[in-house]
Design a protein around this motif. Structure first.
Motif, short mmCIF file in Angstrom:
data_model
loop_
_atom_site.label_atom_id
_atom_site.label_comp_id
_atom_site.label_asym_id
_atom_site.label_seq_id
_atom_site.Cartn_x
_atom_site.Cartn_y
_atom_site.Cartn_z
N ASN A 109 -27.15 -56.39 25.33
CA ASN A 109 -25.89 -55.64 25.29
C ASN A 109 -26.09 -54.38 24.46
N TRP A 110 -25.16 -53.44 24.58
CA TRP A 110 -25.33 -52.16 23.91
C TRP A 110 -25.37 -52.29 22.39
N ASN A 111 -24.56 -53.16 21.81
CA ASN A 111 -24.56 -53.30 20.35
C ASN A 111 -25.92 -53.70 19.82
N GLY A 112 -26.55 -54.68 20.47
CA GLY A 112 -27.86 -55.12 20.02
C GLY A 112 -28.94 -54.07 20.25
N LEU A 113 -28.92 -53.45 21.41
CA LEU A 113 -29.94 -52.44 21.72
C LEU A 113 -29.88 -51.27 20.74
N LEU A 114 -28.68 -50.77 20.49
CA LEU A 114 -28.54 -49.60 19.63
C LEU A 114 -28.81 -49.92 18.17
N LYS A 115 -28.50 -51.15 17.76
CA LYS A 115 -28.82 -51.56 16.39
C LYS A 115 -30.33 -51.52 16.16
N TYR A 116 -31.08 -52.07 17.10
CA TYR A 116 -32.54 -52.08 16.96
C TYR A 116 -33.12 -50.67 17.12
N GLN A 126 -35.99 -45.93 14.70
CA GLN A 126 -36.06 -44.53 14.30
C GLN A 126 -36.11 -44.40 12.79
N LEU A 127 -35.34 -45.22 12.09
CA LEU A 127 -35.22 -45.11 10.64
C LEU A 127 -36.54 -45.41 9.93
N VAL A 128 -37.29 -46.40 10.44
CA VAL A 128 -38.54 -46.79 9.79
C VAL A 128 -39.76 -46.35 10.58
N THR A 148 -22.06 -45.38 19.35
CA THR A 148 -23.18 -44.55 18.88
C THR A 148 -22.91 -43.91 17.53
N SER A 149 -21.89 -44.36 16.84
CA SER A 149 -21.50 -43.71 15.58
C SER A 149 -22.61 -43.80 14.52
N ALA A 150 -23.40 -44.88 14.54
CA ALA A 150 -24.45 -45.04 13.53
C ALA A 150 -25.50 -43.94 13.63
N PHE A 151 -25.69 -43.37 14.82
CA PHE A 151 -26.67 -42.30 14.99
C PHE A 151 -26.15 -40.96 14.50
N ASP A 185 -24.63 -40.65 11.51
CA ASP A 185 -24.57 -40.72 10.05
C ASP A 185 -25.19 -39.46 9.45
N PRO A 186 -24.44 -38.67 8.67
CA PRO A 186 -24.98 -37.43 8.10
C PRO A 186 -26.22 -37.64 7.25
N LYS A 187 -26.37 -38.82 6.65
CA LYS A 187 -27.53 -39.07 5.79
C LYS A 187 -28.83 -39.17 6.58
N LEU A 188 -28.72 -39.36 7.89
CA LEU A 188 -29.91 -39.39 8.74
C LEU A 188 -30.55 -38.02 8.88
N TYR A 189 -29.81 -36.98 8.55
CA TYR A 189 -30.23 -35.62 8.86
C TYR A 189 -30.34 -34.77 7.60
N VAL A 190 -31.12 -33.70 7.71
CA VAL A 190 -31.26 -32.78 6.59
C VAL A 190 -29.92 -32.11 6.32
N PRO A 191 -29.57 -31.88 5.06
CA PRO A 191 -28.24 -31.34 4.75
C PRO A 191 -28.00 -29.93 5.25
N TRP A 192 -29.07 -29.16 5.47
CA TRP A 192 -28.86 -27.77 5.88
C TRP A 192 -28.65 -27.61 7.39
#
Length: 462
Positions: free
Chosen positions: A308-315, A320-322, A367-370, A372-379
């Motif tokens: 399902n989409w929730n599981g796929l997008l969580k993984y 991407q994060l690690v 897709t809100s988790a993607f 997240d402003p902290k994922l990206y450079v502040p500038w």
């Protein structure tokens, strides 16, 4: 302060020409076109005949020309491709496999080869073969470009470790930039195994990346070790061959190059290169792209897959994060929760990301988790950090499929490793004479080191 370049809107269906370079590039190219047709003929997923027909037409126009079949009133698909290698064997094999499929073929006369290879020597391909073959190869590319109603750009699969793909590939990419200054160029570069494929692979990779960074719009780097991990851990292939790695590469390329729509407006993406580079590689100092996708399942397991989409997008987000090649064995303790403005960033921070969702039940995908402003450079401004494409049609028999293309910090780690290894060799002048005899000087090497080190420095500051 940098300014985002202006991208002109082009109308009509855009075509992409694949320039297949060396053994690696030609094998990937052949598998890529087979994957495109596999996707075209895959089952429909809750889409109307009109949507499916439009998808097939768009994909066909993007990657193939329709030509009359011999002794038949039917048409056969010809790949929009030019094949280049300094040895004829792989080109002949790839053309024969395409012909046997009965679905498509390569255009006649668009293959260039010689009888001897480049000996895994970047300088041989760049300095010696490059000027010799330039006119003949560029005539072939021009011929292919003239078949396109609207040329969207060039996809150039190549290896970073060998001689023809890396050296001649770097030279011809510069020639394509000179002859087609307004066309987009994506170099898909296959990175060698850490344990080594050829003794001078670090020299070749260093020279390749420093030269391509000057002329290409973006460099999509795929690591052989990561591809091997996907094949062995997720696809359960016991003895992984290069054919298996090429299938993973082709599937990944097709996942974001096949037709899609903008998520908010449902407007079709006519020139995927233009939209992708505008989102991901608008800054000239950051051109390295990485891709992660889910699910990764063996073909025999696919009919029983029920993600399902929730599981796929969580993984997918954690991959991407690690910077994990697979969705197995990831470090789930890494997160953005404790991120500060400190330089000690523990996760893979990005300049920008592009998320592509394909399949059914798209409205259910959160897709809100993607975003997240902290994922990206502040500038990076808010509107340029994240974009999403979607397609309600199935992708290669997957009911749901997600891929994310990112311009992120960890993209430069393989290059950093290569620079260190190359410096060790260069300091001892190991194998330098093999490059010098083809006209590459010590100052050429030093310029490449400086260019590559600047790329790494830029990314490590993200």
């Amino acid at each position: 302060m940098w300014q985002r370049p202006i991208y002109l809107r082009q109308l009509g269906k855009m075509s992409i020409i694949t320039v297949q370079l060396g053994q690696c590039g030609n094998q990937i190219g052949g598998q890529f076109y087979s994957t495109i047709l596999q996707d075209i003929h895959s089952k429909k997923t809750q889409v109307t005949t009109q949507i499916n027909d439009a998808y097939v037409e768009e994909s066909t126009e993007r990657f193939f020309s329709k030509m009359p079949a011999r002794n038949s009133e039917d048409e056969i698909l010809e790949a929009r491709s030019v094949m280049i290698d300094m040895e004829p064997k792989v080109i002949a094999q790839t053309c024969q496999l395409a012909k046997r499929s009965g679905q498509w073929r390569y255009p006649a006369g668009q293959q260039f080869y010689r009888k001897r290879g480049s000996g895994n020597n970047w300088a041989n391909g760049f300095c010696f073969y490059g000027p010799q073959v330039r006119n003949d190869v560029m005539d072939m590319i021009q011929k292919e470009a003239e078949k396109c109603d609207h040329l969207g750009g060039f996809l150039i699969p190549m290896s970073a470790a060998g001689g023809t793909g890396s050296g001649l590939g770097s030279y011809l990419t510069g020639c394509i930039r000179d002859d087609h200054p307004n066309a987009f160029i994506l170099n898909q570069v296959v990175w060698p195994y850490w344990t080594g494929e050829v003794i001078v692979q670090n020299y070749n990779a260093l020279l390749t990346m420093s030269h391509l960074n000057r002329v290409s719009d973006a460099l999509l780097v795929m690591n052989n070790d990561s591809l091997q991990e996907i094949c062995s851990r997720r696809l359960h292939i016991k003895q992984v061959a290069f054919t298996d790695l090429n299938k993973v590469i082709a599937n990944t390329l097709a996942s974001f190059l096949q037709p899609a729509n903008k998520a908010l407006t449902s407007q079709p993406i006519r020139n995927c290169f233009s939209e992708m580079f505008k989102q991901l590689a608008a800054h000239p100092d950051y051109k390295l792209l990485s891709v992660w996708n889910v699910p990764q399942v063996a073909e025999q397991v696919m009919p029983f897959n029920c993600d399902n989409w929730n599981g796929l997008l969580k993984y997918l987000r954690q991959m991407q994060l690690v910077n994990s090649a697979t969705d197995e064995g990831m470090n789930w303790s890494v997160s953005t929760k404790d991120a500060t403005l400190s330089q000690e960033i523990q996760f893979n921070r990005s300049l920008a990301s592009l998320l592509i969702l394909r399949g059914k039940d798209l409205p259910q995908a959160d897709t809100s988790a993607f975003q997240d402003p902290k994922l990206y450079v502040p500038w990076m401004t808010l509107g340029h950090r994240f974009a999403m494409w979607q397609q309600s049609r199935a992708f290669c028999h997957y009911e749901r499929f997600a891929a994310i293309v990112s311009n992120s910090r960890h993209s430069a780690l393989p290059l950093d490793h290569v620079i260190q290894k190359a410096w060790d060799m260069f300091s001892a002048k190991a194998f330098f004479h093999q490059y010098e005899k083809f006209g590459l000087s010590e100052s050429d090497f030093l310029d490449s080191f400086a260019s590559a080190e600047q790329i790494v420095s830029n990314y490590l500051q993200l």
